[in-house]
Design an enzyme around this catalytic site. Structure first.
Site, PDB file in Angstrom:
ATOM      1  N   MET A   1       0.835  -1.202   0.000  1.00  0.00           N
ATOM      2  CA  MET A   1       0.000   0.000   0.000  1.00  0.00           C
ATOM      3  C   MET A   1       0.871   1.253   0.000  1.00  0.00           C
ATOM      4  O   MET A   1       2.022   1.211   0.367  1.00  0.00           O
ATOM      5  CB  MET A   1      -0.928   0.028   1.224  1.00  0.00           C
ATOM      6  CG  MET A   1      -1.950  -1.087   1.230  1.00  0.00           C
ATOM      7  SD  MET A   1      -3.167  -0.901  -0.086  1.00  0.00           S
ATOM      8  CE  MET A   1      -4.192   0.393   0.587  1.00  0.00           C
ATOM      9  N   CYS A   2       0.288   2.327  -0.396  1.00  0.00           N
ATOM     10  CA  CYS A   2       1.037   3.565  -0.536  1.00  0.00           C
ATOM     11  C   CYS A   2       0.304   4.642   0.250  1.00  0.00           C
ATOM     12  O   CYS A   2      -0.743   4.415   0.828  1.00  0.00           O
ATOM     13  CB  CYS A   2       1.079   3.969  -2.000  1.00  0.00           C
ATOM     14  SG  CYS A   2       1.675   2.631  -3.051  1.00  0.00           S
ATOM     15  N   GLU A   3       0.895   5.827   0.273  1.00  0.00           N
ATOM     16  CA  GLU A   3       0.191   6.950   0.895  1.00  0.00           C
ATOM     17  C   GLU A   3       0.093   8.106  -0.076  1.00  0.00           C
ATOM     18  O   GLU A   3       1.038   8.418  -0.806  1.00  0.00           O
ATOM     19  CB  GLU A   3       0.910   7.396   2.187  1.00  0.00           C
ATOM     20  CG  GLU A   3       0.938   6.279   3.205  1.00  0.00           C
ATOM     21  CD  GLU A   3       0.651   6.732   4.633  1.00  0.00           C
ATOM     22  OE1 GLU A   3       0.190   7.881   4.846  1.00  0.00           O
ATOM     23  OE2 GLU A   3       0.900   5.931   5.535  1.00  0.00           O
ATOM     24  N   ILE A  78       3.862   8.420  -1.588  1.00  0.00           N
ATOM     25  CA  ILE A  78       5.001   7.559  -1.253  1.00  0.00           C
ATOM     26  C   ILE A  78       4.567   6.123  -1.487  1.00  0.00           C
ATOM     27  O   ILE A  78       3.419   5.755  -1.297  1.00  0.00           O
ATOM     28  CB  ILE A  78       5.558   7.761   0.170  1.00  0.00           C
ATOM     29  CG1 ILE A  78       4.462   7.696   1.217  1.00  0.00           C
ATOM     30  CG2 ILE A  78       6.322   9.065   0.259  1.00  0.00           C
ATOM     31  CD1 ILE A  78       5.020   7.806   2.625  1.00  0.00           C
ATOM     32  N   ASN A 108      -3.422   4.903  -4.649  1.00  0.00           N
ATOM     33  CA  ASN A 108      -3.130   4.015  -3.537  1.00  0.00           C
ATOM     34  C   ASN A 108      -4.053   2.821  -3.699  1.00  0.00           C
ATOM     35  O   ASN A 108      -5.269   2.985  -3.808  1.00  0.00           O
ATOM     36  CB  ASN A 108      -3.373   4.795  -2.233  1.00  0.00           C
ATOM     37  CG  ASN A 108      -3.682   3.920  -1.030  1.00  0.00           C
ATOM     38  OD1 ASN A 108      -4.245   2.840  -1.135  1.00  0.00           O
ATOM     39  ND2 ASN A 108      -3.325   4.411   0.131  1.00  0.00           N
TER      40      ASN A 108
END
Lengths: 259, 259
Positions: A1-3, A78, A108
């Site tokens: 997962m990303c932000e 990110i 995301n």
């Protein structure tokens, strides 16, 4: 997962405070070591800073933190890689020109069995995210070969987001520099700061800012992030299926999609 | 007029030395105060640093000089505005995605009565340079909706360059990350450095480098610039109408167009 990190403001505003919090999650307080990127609109132009290395170690990230770039619309990201190797071409946000404007996108989530037939826009890297962005733009261009206003465009964006979400997780930020579109598939938080401004304290770093000292009474600044970035303010948590559209810090449309 | 800088190398090479010379011309030893930009290919990805302010004053330019980014293909530009105001969206190099690759372009010169009908690619800013880039890509896409090799593509590039040149001055650099195409309308200089490497001294700054210490015997690095950047080496001055195509530092095709 990303932000994800997004900003929409009615005056050019620097995002150093929120960016500092986000960057800590890039290998510091968070596991997102696989690159980061941030795009700042400046008029119709776009500044894009990216690095496939962890943001806490990134020389380019330090420049962005040292050098306050003011913008009305920002999209940052990110990455914790799941689809696609760690390299520059797989690093969000992604940018394409459509109708003579720079469109910028970050995602995301993860999409399963996502293999669109690309017509005009084609991915440069091999992420599902860039594939979704290209597919979205191809749909927009097919529906509207010539420019239309965002209210006319919106149903195409919402329908695509809703459809992509059925293939997995699709939290996203999209902008053409004029407006910022957000879609919440599972997780997205939002805050709008306006007068009277107060102090804010980052969750991920020992940093406090007094927005009162940094703003004028007319400033309106909306920040959107995967999770709240501060621990002393009240963030609005979006519901799954909720979308919103922002311009100059204000929400100009919002709604809810079904399954 | 503006100044161009291009590099093609068979190993990832930093361009700090040449960039340092070029940046001096951006408001220091030269009059090109109206912005600068440099794009570095990294695999299929592209890092783009730009600033509409003079390069000698630019914080982002200092980052690029401090932080040696290694790349096999680079396109840089400093601008002295003639068409289009000084702003980020008018700052070279320009980038578009075509066939799933990043295409990058910079131009030195000025075109008169240049008003193409844009189909797919459209300018974001208002320079004749970005208009020429969009027109060039639209021609490529119309001729070849699906990817073709550079040898098949080359006649389209050469024909467009020759035609644009008739409208004014059209020195340009174009790359898709795999090859670098150069067209000389009035002024372009080139040097290929290979073993045995020697020392080089910048014309525009008191900087000397010993390439012997920085290279391996197999390195081949070609630099292309509007004017020679060093004063102790022998640069090849391209003739008006001359074009060349570079890959991994080596010339893979070249020729001469008529009027």
């Amino acid at each position: 997962m990303c932000e994800l990190l997004g900003m929409s403001a009615n005056v050019p505003t620097d995002i150093v405070f929120s960016f500092t919090g986000l960057m800590q999650r890039g290998g510091g307080t968070g596991p997102h070591r696989d690159g980061w990127g941030i795009a700042f609109y400046e008029g119709r132009g776009l500044r894009l800073f990216q690095d496939p290395s962890a943001s806490v170690d990134s020389e380019v990230a330090r420049l962005v933190q040292r050098y306050p770039i003011k913008s009305e619309t920002v999209i940052g990201h990110i990455r914790q890689a799941n689809v696609g190797k760690v390299c520059l071409s797989n690093t969000h946000p992604f940018v394409r020109e459509l109708w003579g404007r720079n469109w910028c996108f970050a995602h995301n989530g993860q999409l399963a069995d996502f293999a669109p037939q690309f017509s005009f826009y084609r991915p440069v890297g091999d992420t599902d995210s860039e594939a979704a962005f290209c597919e979205l733009l191809n749909r927009v261009r097919t529906a509207f070969p010539e420019p239309v206003g965002v209210q006319v465009l919106l149903p195409v964006l919402i329908r695509a987001a809703q459809e992509f979400r059925r293939k997995g997780v699709f939290n996203c930020l999209l902008s053409n520099g004029d407006w910022l579109f957000c879609y919440c598939s599972t997780k997205l938080a939002q805050i709008t700061r306006r007068a009277p401004f107060g102090p804010a304290r980052l969750k991920d770093a020992d940093v406090m800012v007094d927005f009162q000292a940094e703003t004028t009474p007319n400033d309106v600044v909306t920040v959107i992030a995967t999770e709240p970035l501060t621990d002393n303010e009240s963030w609005n948590l979006l519901r799954p299926g909720e979308w919103s559209l922002w311009r100059r810090g204000e929400c100009i449309a919002h709604g809810q999609t079904g399954e």
